[in-house]
Design a protein around this motif. Structure first.
Motif, PDB file in Angstrom:
ATOM      1  N   VAL A 173      34.740   0.503  25.763  1.00 47.94           N
ATOM      2  CA  VAL A 173      33.457  -0.200  25.952  1.00 47.94           C
ATOM      3  C   VAL A 173      33.568  -1.698  25.709  1.00 47.94           C
ATOM      4  CG1 VAL A 173      32.046   1.825  25.452  1.00 47.94           C
ATOM      5  CG2 VAL A 173      32.748   0.325  23.570  1.00 47.94           C
ATOM      6  N   GLY A 174      34.713  -2.146  25.163  1.00 48.00           N
ATOM      7  CA  GLY A 174      34.854  -3.575  24.940  1.00 48.00           C
ATOM      8  C   GLY A 174      36.227  -3.930  24.402  1.00 48.00           C
ATOM      9  N   HIS A 175      36.582  -5.200  24.557  1.00 50.22           N
ATOM     10  CA  HIS A 175      37.841  -5.701  24.019  1.00 50.22           C
ATOM     11  C   HIS A 175      37.748  -7.204  23.857  1.00 50.22           C
ATOM     12  CE1 HIS A 175      38.891  -7.043  28.101  1.00 50.22           C
ATOM     13  NE2 HIS A 175      38.483  -5.856  28.512  1.00 50.22           N
ATOM     14  N   ARG A 176      38.544  -7.711  22.923  1.00 56.85           N
ATOM     15  CA  ARG A 176      38.527  -9.148  22.623  1.00 56.85           C
ATOM     16  C   ARG A 176      39.882  -9.506  22.025  1.00 56.85           C
ATOM     17  NH1 ARG A 176      38.692 -14.085  20.812  1.00 56.85           N
ATOM     18  NH2 ARG A 176      36.804 -15.328  20.659  1.00 56.85           N
ATOM     19  N   ASN A 177      40.495 -10.616  22.492  1.00 52.91           N
ATOM     20  CA  ASN A 177      41.780 -11.017  21.910  1.00 52.91           C
ATOM     21  C   ASN A 177      41.583 -11.511  20.475  1.00 52.91           C
ATOM     22  OD1 ASN A 177      41.500 -14.002  21.793  1.00 52.91           O
ATOM     23  ND2 ASN A 177      41.456 -13.862  24.020  1.00 52.91           N
ATOM     24  N   GLY A 178      42.685 -11.678  19.776  1.00 53.73           N
ATOM     25  CA  GLY A 178      42.607 -12.014  18.359  1.00 53.73           C
ATOM     26  C   GLY A 178      42.656 -13.479  18.035  1.00 53.73           C
ATOM     27  N   TYR A 179      42.386 -14.334  19.014  1.00 53.68           N
ATOM     28  CA  TYR A 179      42.421 -15.774  18.791  1.00 53.68           C
ATOM     29  C   TYR A 179      40.997 -16.319  18.853  1.00 53.68           C
ATOM     30  CZ  TYR A 179      47.433 -15.391  18.995  1.00 53.68           C
ATOM     31  OH  TYR A 179      48.731 -15.042  18.709  1.00 53.68           O
ATOM     32  N   PHE A 180      40.518 -16.794  17.724  1.00 55.17           N
ATOM     33  CA  PHE A 180      39.119 -17.220  17.630  1.00 55.17           C
ATOM     34  C   PHE A 180      38.966 -18.165  16.445  1.00 55.17           C
ATOM     35  CE2 PHE A 180      39.914 -13.365  15.298  1.00 55.17           C
ATOM     36  CZ  PHE A 180      39.340 -13.597  14.062  1.00 55.17           C
ATOM     37  N   SER A 181      37.877 -18.900  16.438  1.00 54.73           N
ATOM     38  CA  SER A 181      37.564 -19.776  15.309  1.00 54.73           C
ATOM     39  C   SER A 181      36.603 -19.057  14.372  1.00 54.73           C
ATOM     40  CB  SER A 181      36.904 -21.070  15.809  1.00 54.73           C
ATOM     41  OG  SER A 181      35.633 -20.782  16.379  1.00 54.73           O
ATOM     42  N   TYR A 182      36.455 -19.581  13.184  1.00 57.71           N
ATOM     43  CA  TYR A 182      35.544 -18.977  12.205  1.00 57.71           C
ATOM     44  C   TYR A 182      34.125 -18.905  12.765  1.00 57.71           C
ATOM     45  CZ  TYR A 182      32.797 -18.342   7.962  1.00 57.71           C
ATOM     46  OH  TYR A 182      31.910 -17.874   7.023  1.00 57.71           O
TER      47      TYR A 182
ATOM     48  N   GLU B 284      30.687 -14.407  14.069  1.00 52.96           N
ATOM     49  CA  GLU B 284      29.349 -13.810  14.208  1.00 52.96           C
ATOM     50  C   GLU B 284      29.129 -13.279  15.626  1.00 52.96           C
ATOM     51  OE1 GLU B 284      24.605 -14.881  13.569  1.00 52.96           O
ATOM     52  OE2 GLU B 284      26.154 -16.332  12.996  1.00 52.96           O
ATOM     53  N   LEU B 285      29.594 -14.023  16.642  1.00 54.25           N
ATOM     54  CA  LEU B 285      29.449 -13.577  18.024  1.00 54.25           C
ATOM     55  C   LEU B 285      30.270 -12.311  18.286  1.00 54.25           C
ATOM     56  CD1 LEU B 285      29.650 -17.005  19.912  1.00 54.25           C
ATOM     57  CD2 LEU B 285      27.606 -15.615  19.487  1.00 54.25           C
ATOM     58  N   ILE B 286      31.464 -12.245  17.695  1.00 54.39           N
ATOM     59  CA  ILE B 286      32.312 -11.063  17.855  1.00 54.39           C
ATOM     60  C   ILE B 286      31.650  -9.863  17.195  1.00 54.39           C
ATOM     61  CG2 ILE B 286      34.544 -10.036  17.252  1.00 54.39           C
ATOM     62  CD1 ILE B 286      35.687 -12.940  17.385  1.00 54.39           C
ATOM     63  N   SER B 287      31.098 -10.089  16.022  1.00 55.55           N
ATOM     64  CA  SER B 287      30.403  -9.020  15.312  1.00 55.55           C
ATOM     65  C   SER B 287      29.224  -8.497  16.130  1.00 55.55           C
ATOM     66  CB  SER B 287      29.919  -9.519  13.946  1.00 55.55           C
ATOM     67  OG  SER B 287      29.267  -8.490  13.233  1.00 55.55           O
ATOM     68  N   LYS B 288      28.478  -9.404  16.721  1.00 53.90           N
ATOM     69  CA  LYS B 288      27.330  -8.998  17.538  1.00 53.90           C
ATOM     70  C   LYS B 288      27.771  -8.252  18.793  1.00 53.90           C
ATOM     71  CE  LYS B 288      24.064 -12.576  16.063  1.00 53.90           C
ATOM     72  NZ  LYS B 288      23.283 -13.791  16.483  1.00 53.90           N
TER      73      LYS B 288
END
Length: 245
Positions: A133-142, A146-150
């Motif tokens: 249902v979803g995926h996201r790479n592991g490169y992100f800023s602090y 919150e957006l990833i959590s949502k």
């Protein structure tokens, strides 16, 4: 569930692979309860001893597997009954088979985008009915946490695999659970790299001989030499001291 045991102050549930799958499925997925599914090896136990916050996270996890032959052997030496090693990458694949069989939804978070896409491509072949249902790479800023959590909350996966290095993945999982996400979270470290085919896994004979760690060091010496050689010596010293005490 079996009575919890302890190695150097770090709790471990003495579960086999099958028992772990059964508990995760029945008590947490079907029971609609969030879970931080943890695996500890010698390196993780060293982290817990050196970092009180990590120790608190691990000891508060509802399921903690022995993900390392060194932990199982240390248990035998200290008189602690741990039935077998439950390797994280094997547990992840068992859970993927469970998800495909029972139509549970999954979300993948971690690794480089190219690695993530290769893994997802492999899964289309190996788990053709898997509901991703979803995926996201592991490169992100602090600021993006919150957006990833949502995003995870909105997609409401039953299983979330976090392919990020420690201790970052443990803190992130705790954050997501504290945000009220009712999913099974499992930190899987570098498993995305292996399951994508980017990094090979040790042959079966090395796994069976408890030498998978050596194969990993041979393939990634700069990153893993200190963790395994220095870390294992530290762990052994601590186990020997605990035996004397």
């Amino acid at each position: 569930m079996k009575t919890v045991v302890s190695i150097l102050g770090v709790k471990i549930h003495p579960l086999t692979m099958k028992e772990t799958i059964d508990v995760v499925d029945t008590d947490y997925i079907q029971g609609r309860r969030p879970l931080h599914l943890m695996g500890v090896n010698a390196d993780k136990i060293n982290q817990c001893i050196d970092d009180p916050e990590m120790l608190t996270i691990v000891n508060n996890c509802e399921i903690v597997n022995a993900d390392g032959a060194s932990v199982v052997l240390a248990g035998k030496y200290l008189g602690v009954d741990i039935p077998e090693r439950v390797a994280g990458i094997d547990l992840m694949q068992e859970l993927l088979m469970l998800a495909e069989k029972k139509d549970y939804s999954v979300y993948f978070f971690g690794a480089k985008e190219g690695v993530l896409q290769k893994m997802l491509g492999n899964f289309e072949i190996n788990y053709p009915k898997l509901k991703v249902v979803g995926h996201r790479n592991g490169y992100f800023s602090y600021d993006e946490v919150e957006l990833i959590s949502k995003d995870i909350a909105n997609k409401a996966p039953q299983l979330v695999f976090v392919g990020i290095t420690s201790p970052k993945k443990e803190y992130l999982i705790e954050r997501f659970i504290s945000d009220g996400i009712n999913s099974i979270f499992m930190g899987v470290g570098g498993s995305f790299d292996v399951l994508s085919g980017t990094i090979p896994r040790a042959p079966k004979w090395m796994q069976n001989a408890h030498l998978e760690w050596l194969f990993r060091v041979m393939n990634e010496p700069q990153r893993l030499f200190k963790r395994y050689f220095v870390g294992n010596v530290t762990f052994i010293r601590r186990v020997l001291t605990a035996k004397k005490d």
